[in-house]
Scaffold this motif. Structure first.
Motif, PDB file in Angstrom:
ATOM      1  N   GLN A   1       0.815  -1.221   0.000  1.00  0.00           N
ATOM      2  CA  GLN A   1       0.000   0.000   0.000  1.00  0.00           C
ATOM      3  C   GLN A   1       0.847   1.269   0.000  1.00  0.00           C
ATOM      4  OE1 GLN A   1      -3.317   0.145  -0.426  1.00  0.00           O
ATOM      5  NE2 GLN A   1      -3.264  -2.072  -0.665  1.00  0.00           N
ATOM      6  N   GLY A   2       2.156   1.126  -0.060  1.00  0.00           N
ATOM      7  CA  GLY A   2       3.029   2.298  -0.206  1.00  0.00           C
ATOM      8  C   GLY A   2       3.632   2.857   1.068  1.00  0.00           C
ATOM      9  N   PHE A   3       3.470   2.162   2.190  1.00  0.00           N
ATOM     10  CA  PHE A   3       4.123   2.627   3.419  1.00  0.00           C
ATOM     11  C   PHE A   3       5.642   2.512   3.250  1.00  0.00           C
ATOM     12  CE2 PHE A   3      -0.060   1.889   5.111  1.00  0.00           C
ATOM     13  CZ  PHE A   3      -0.180   2.754   6.188  1.00  0.00           C
ATOM     14  N   ASP A   4       6.382   3.445   3.861  1.00  0.00           N
ATOM     15  CA  ASP A   4       7.841   3.455   3.743  1.00  0.00           C
ATOM     16  C   ASP A   4       8.525   2.702   4.880  1.00  0.00           C
ATOM     17  OD1 ASP A   4       8.086   5.695   1.568  1.00  0.00           O
ATOM     18  OD2 ASP A   4       6.694   6.469   3.066  1.00  0.00           O
ATOM     19  N   ASN A   5       7.920   2.766   6.071  1.00  0.00           N
ATOM     20  CA  ASN A   5       8.578   2.195   7.260  1.00  0.00           C
ATOM     21  C   ASN A   5       7.605   1.370   8.080  1.00  0.00           C
ATOM     22  OD1 ASN A   5      11.046   3.912   7.025  1.00  0.00           O
ATOM     23  ND2 ASN A   5       9.603   5.536   7.512  1.00  0.00           N
ATOM     24  N   VAL A   6       8.106   0.288   8.657  1.00  0.00           N
ATOM     25  CA  VAL A   6       7.331  -0.416   9.677  1.00  0.00           C
ATOM     26  C   VAL A   6       8.146  -0.376  10.967  1.00  0.00           C
ATOM     27  CG1 VAL A   6       8.132  -2.705   8.855  1.00  0.00           C
ATOM     28  CG2 VAL A   6       6.166  -2.567  10.343  1.00  0.00           C
ATOM     29  N   TRP A   7       7.470  -0.012  12.046  1.00  0.00           N
ATOM     30  CA  TRP A   7       8.111   0.105  13.360  1.00  0.00           C
ATOM     31  C   TRP A   7       7.520  -0.937  14.299  1.00  0.00           C
ATOM     32  CZ3 TRP A   7      12.077   3.490  13.520  1.00  0.00           C
ATOM     33  CH2 TRP A   7      12.103   4.525  12.587  1.00  0.00           C
TER      34      TRP A   7
END
Ligand code: F42
Length: 327
Positions: A26-32
């Motif tokens: 879906q285009g998210f840049d980062n997962v935390w």
């Protein structure tokens, strides 16, 4: 602007991997991924995410310098960087006293410990022999036996001194807040730290690590965020509540209801609209977009969709992708 998403590994790791993959699509840049001793281990979780995604960056959001020695953190994050092809980010914050009391760890000098740990971790990651005679952190010629590239370091910060430290030494800062009023103050503190260190404040990625809840039905989105907002109110300094015009006495009432597990009372009006407004990004895609635009105007450069994300996580991730990131 970049988009991040936070997951708490109170859920099974493979379930988080499914969501992270979806977020990447879906285009998210980062997962935390958060780090608390009583949940799944942050590095095991991130390693699984490294193997199930291709491009999304993978961050500890956040680990701390008390439960893990700085050399161990450096080894763990460098391993993740190697496994993921250079996608690791180290998010580090001092953690909280209640957690460390339960673990029998004394929580002394959180600011100093964070600052000295970052200096040591930077040394380890860049392959140096680390000699550090800090007030809280000491190393005598320790050195990593492998190199795995550079890793950006973010600090989890809310207090004025921690924010200033972030401006001085960090690549980014994860701020647990959702309202422009909180960022107005924070951005100035980060800039003052950056200037002190001779840096351009723009070098620091300012992330709103927000309680986020999105749904086409605003009431459903609000219902899903109420409990998270209750916890935020109960844990907020009086100064922050006053900044938002929230009655400080409500903090004790809400804390009491949480302690009793009285979720009926919490959902039945204790968490007011003002509290929701102050401590969450919540509502329909248009509502969320309006708040995000206000945050960007004030200097926020990354929006992190934190718990609950929405009443239905999968739908919410898709909605953010389609209606916010994709537009
Ligand atoms: N904590 C976790 O344990 N796990 C997580 O997954 C997590 C995620 C997370 C994400 C974003 C975020 O912003 C915070 C997150 N946290 C998480 C919490 C984080 O670890 C920290 O607890 C929190 O960000 C730190 O809050 P704070 O910035 O308010 O800092 C505290 C320590 C504080 O008191 N700061 C003061 C300030 O003004 O900033 C400074 C205190 C100070 O100067 N102390 C001196 C020193 O040397 O430490 C000592 C002073 C003396 O009198 O001795």
């Amino acid at each position: 602007m970049t988009f991040g998403i936070e997951f708490v590994p109170s859920d099974p790791v493979l379930k988080i991997a499914h969501y992270a993959k979806l977020a990447e699509q879906q285009g998210f840049d980062n997962v935390w991924i958060t780090d608390h001793y009583n949940n799944r281990d942050v590095y095991s979780t991130l390693s699984v995410l490294a193997m199930s995604t291709n491009s999304i960056k993978l961050g500890t959001g956040v680990t701390n310098p008390y439960t893990r020695n700085a050399a161990i953190t450096a080894s763990s994050i460098a391993s993740l960087n190697e496994i993921s092809g250079g996608r690791a980010i180290l998010g580090l914050g001092p953690g909280d006293k209640a957690t460390f009391d339960a673990m029998g760890i004394s929580w002394d000098k959180p600011l100093t410990t964070t600052k000295e740990s970052i200096a040591a971790i930077r040394g380890f990651i860049s392959g140096e022999k680390v000699n550090l005679d800090g007030e809280m952190v000491k190393f005598n010629g320790a050195k990593m036996a492998f190199r795995a590239g550079n890793v950006p370091i973010y600090i989890g910060a809310q207090g004025p001194k921690m924010l200033e430290l972030s401006g001085e030494v960090a690549d980014g800062v994860l701020i647990n807040a959702s309202h422009p009023k909180d960022f107005e103050v924070a951005v100035q503190q980060i800039a003052s730290g950056a200037k002190k260190a001779g840096r351009d404040p723009k070098e620091v990625d300012v992330a709103a690590y927000a309680c986020f809840s999105i749904d086409k039905d605003a009431a459903k989105a609000a219902k899903a965020a109420q409990i998270v907002v209750a916890f935020i109110v109960a844990g907020s300094p009086d100064m922050v509540l006053e900044r938002h015009g929230i009655d400080v006495a409500a903090k004790a009432d809400i804390g009491g209801a949480i302690a009793k597990g009285d979720f009926g009372a919490l959902m039945g009006g204790m968490v007011t609209t003002d509290m929701m407004e102050a401590f969450s990004i919540c509502g329909t895609p248009d509502d969320c977009k309006a708040r995000i635009n206000d945050l960007l105007d004030i200097g926020v450069t990354q929006i992190v969709a934190g718990s609950p994300i929405g009443p239905d996580k999968e739908k919410a991730i898709k909605l953010i992708g389609k209606e916010i990131i994709g537009k």
